[in-house]
Design a protein around this motif. Sequence first.
Motif, mmCIF file in Angstrom:
data_model
loop_
_atom_site.group_PDB
_atom_site.id
_atom_site.type_symbol
_atom_site.label_atom_id
_atom_site.label_comp_id
_atom_site.label_asym_id
_atom_site.label_seq_id
_atom_site.Cartn_x
_atom_site.Cartn_y
_atom_site.Cartn_z
ATOM 1 N N VAL A 156 -3.060 -14.037 -1.703
ATOM 2 C CA VAL A 156 -2.568 -14.031 -3.197
ATOM 3 C C VAL A 156 -1.732 -12.854 -3.291
ATOM 4 C CG1 VAL A 156 -2.992 -14.234 -5.601
ATOM 5 C CG2 VAL A 156 -4.081 -15.779 -4.039
ATOM 6 N N LEU A 157 -2.473 -11.593 -2.853
ATOM 7 C CA LEU A 157 -1.950 -10.318 -3.184
ATOM 8 C C LEU A 157 -0.489 -10.115 -2.157
ATOM 9 C CD1 LEU A 157 -4.868 -8.161 -3.386
ATOM 10 C CD2 LEU A 157 -3.481 -8.764 -5.110
ATOM 11 N N GLY A 158 -0.686 -11.101 -1.081
ATOM 12 C CA GLY A 158 0.413 -11.158 -0.177
ATOM 13 C C GLY A 158 1.506 -12.012 -0.441
ATOM 14 N N ALA A 159 1.660 -12.633 -1.747
ATOM 15 C CA ALA A 159 2.685 -13.338 -2.220
ATOM 16 C C ALA A 159 2.446 -14.802 -2.143
ATOM 17 C CB ALA A 159 4.006 -12.924 -2.059
ATOM 18 N N SER A 160 1.588 -15.538 -1.495
ATOM 19 C CA SER A 160 1.196 -16.848 -1.236
ATOM 20 C C SER A 160 -0.059 -17.435 -1.924
ATOM 21 C CB SER A 160 1.138 -17.171 0.286
ATOM 22 O OG SER A 160 0.968 -18.567 0.416
ATOM 23 N N ALA A 161 -0.003 -17.900 -3.136
ATOM 24 C CA ALA A 161 -1.094 -18.709 -3.931
ATOM 25 C C ALA A 161 -1.509 -19.719 -3.000
ATOM 26 C CB ALA A 161 -0.680 -18.885 -5.232
ATOM 27 N N ILE A 219 3.164 -13.330 8.398
ATOM 28 C CA ILE A 219 4.682 -13.643 9.171
ATOM 29 C C ILE A 219 5.540 -14.482 8.102
ATOM 30 C CG2 ILE A 219 5.644 -15.273 10.678
ATOM 31 C CD1 ILE A 219 3.085 -14.627 12.668
ATOM 32 N N LEU A 220 4.974 -15.142 7.456
ATOM 33 C CA LEU A 220 5.818 -15.820 6.531
ATOM 34 C C LEU A 220 5.814 -15.330 4.852
ATOM 35 C CD1 LEU A 220 4.409 -19.355 7.660
ATOM 36 C CD2 LEU A 220 6.913 -18.393 7.977
ATOM 37 N N ALA A 221 5.006 -14.455 4.570
ATOM 38 C CA ALA A 221 4.752 -14.071 3.341
ATOM 39 C C ALA A 221 4.679 -12.504 3.087
ATOM 40 C CB ALA A 221 3.731 -14.593 2.351
ATOM 41 N N GLN A 222 4.001 -11.695 2.734
ATOM 42 C CA GLN A 222 4.099 -10.212 2.703
ATOM 43 C C GLN A 222 2.700 -9.746 2.877
ATOM 44 O OE1 GLN A 222 6.329 -8.661 -0.462
ATOM 45 N NE2 GLN A 222 8.192 -9.631 0.304
ATOM 46 N N TRP A 258 -3.625 -4.543 -1.353
ATOM 47 C CA TRP A 258 -3.170 -4.288 -2.916
ATOM 48 C C TRP A 258 -2.487 -2.923 -3.065
ATOM 49 C CZ3 TRP A 258 -3.417 -6.471 -7.829
ATOM 50 C CH2 TRP A 258 -3.164 -5.432 -8.816
ATOM 51 N N GLY A 271 0.900 -3.587 -1.362
ATOM 52 C CA GLY A 271 1.749 -4.238 -2.438
ATOM 53 C C GLY A 271 2.339 -3.327 -3.592
ATOM 54 N N SER A 272 1.937 -2.617 -3.784
ATOM 55 C CA SER A 272 2.440 -1.566 -4.947
ATOM 56 C C SER A 272 3.415 -0.451 -4.457
ATOM 57 C CB SER A 272 1.293 -0.839 -5.833
ATOM 58 O OG SER A 272 0.478 0.161 -4.720
ATOM 59 N N LEU A 306 5.375 -1.679 -1.573
ATOM 60 C CA LEU A 306 6.645 -2.540 -1.237
ATOM 61 C C LEU A 306 7.944 -2.312 -1.832
ATOM 62 C CD1 LEU A 306 4.654 -5.680 0.236
ATOM 63 C CD2 LEU A 306 6.169 -4.299 1.548
ATOM 64 N N PRO A 307 9.036 -2.148 -1.165
ATOM 65 C CA PRO A 307 10.131 -2.150 -2.051
ATOM 66 C C PRO A 307 10.524 -3.637 -2.615
ATOM 67 C CG PRO A 307 10.770 -2.388 0.251
ATOM 68 C CD PRO A 307 9.176 -2.205 0.385
#
Lengths: 274, 195
Positions: free
Chosen positions: A159-164, A214-217, A266, A269-270, A272-273
């Motif tokens: 979720v934190l890596g952008a994929s819910a 690989i597919l998210a962050q 977490w 995440g904060s 990342l550009p």
Amino acid sequence: MNDLLNHPAVQGGLAPFVAALIVALVLGRARLAGLALVAAFCTTVYLVGGFAFEPLSATRKIVLLALAAPVIGILVDFAFKPTRLGSAILALAAGAASLWVFWPILQQKDLRIALSMGGGSALFVAWLVGFSQDFLSRHPIRAGAAGLGLGIGVGISAVLGASALYGMYGISLAAAAGAFLLPQVLGGRKYEAGATFMLPLALTGGLLAAATLILAQLPWYSLPALALIPLAARLPAPEKSALWIQAVTVSACTLAVAAAAIALTWQSGSRLPA
Amino acid sequence: MSRLAVALLAVALPLIAVAAPENYTIDPTHTYPHWEANHFGVSNWRGRFDKSAGKFTLDRAAKTASVEITVQTTSVSSGDSDKGSRPRSLDEHLRTPDFFNVAEYPTMTYKSTGVKFNGDDPGTIAGNLTLLGVTKPMVLRVENWKCQPHPFNKKEMCGGNASGSFKRSDFGMKFALPAVGDEIKLWIQIEAYKN
């Protein structure tokens, strides 16, 4: 009813937990309580988007492998004696499966990135499967606790890596592990975990984390942190005390490591550009 | 006889020149596909894809045309690209396998299969949209079509607005249904220069 089934907490948590609990209770005596894992995962896949395999994307390959893993697990549990060589073979196969899942995406990347992402992910998945099969599959409480930690760690990190989506898939593994543990701690009687539980858990959890990388962050260093979760499930526990004490103790260890992995994700995440 | 042939050729040549199909290359700095999706049944999110390319062929005398547009889904933009203190922005979420899965499917393409003219201008485009590895038919309606020399550089150009819609679930994009609407509306502002 539809509103309820469309809620992410029901899709990723409550519904898979109920499905896994039913399977564990019904099949526990047949040494197949481990199928609770795949029951939970399938429930979430069905509720979130249903089953489809065309075109065969990386996510769909993961679902396909999650469906195949318990079949192989049952074969391993009932047809072979557990050996270190067997665990090593499963680990190698899991690493190869990881490359199969991500190959089309890795091909589109720069060679250096493809090698590090592909190799790292294959190693990560192989480690999870090999270690879990060798050291946790014969210990149902430790196996369940590892599932709890890995599911929460992978799910929240995703979720934190952008994929819910991967987040819900991951949390469903934790829900399954909880449902696998609950009747044991309440009834005071151990279930069989074996490869039927451990292989789908380690393979699916590992592939979901790798997919988020690989597919998210997901940052790469979340993987080694998540890889420590099965190790945490091997830490000394009060073996002669009641099952619920064992479960709470080992789960506390795995969840602490999962929390550290989540904190790493977490933090990254904060930074990342945008 | 030979005089007649020369005379016929002289009359026909300009007609052949008019009837020749003209090829245009889309100007990526003036062509942007915009999208709209409903959020929780409350508001309509709008965004765009920042990078696209393509070409079209137009034969106004024969009233035939074809178009091909490739959109970089990596360039999806909702206006929410700065995550601030949050773990992720909406743009980052849109790029994951939850929605556009850009690492695996970096492009979305539209290829026409037939164009109906409204008078001298293209009016309705039938074609196939390929998204997430799935190809489905989609119709684009063209409005405000105009061909003219560019007012400043005098190059021949054509442009207009095309719009259509598709169901994202048809392409396997099922995450967060129905909270995030199934129907995605598309508007494409197109400008292109004659090759």
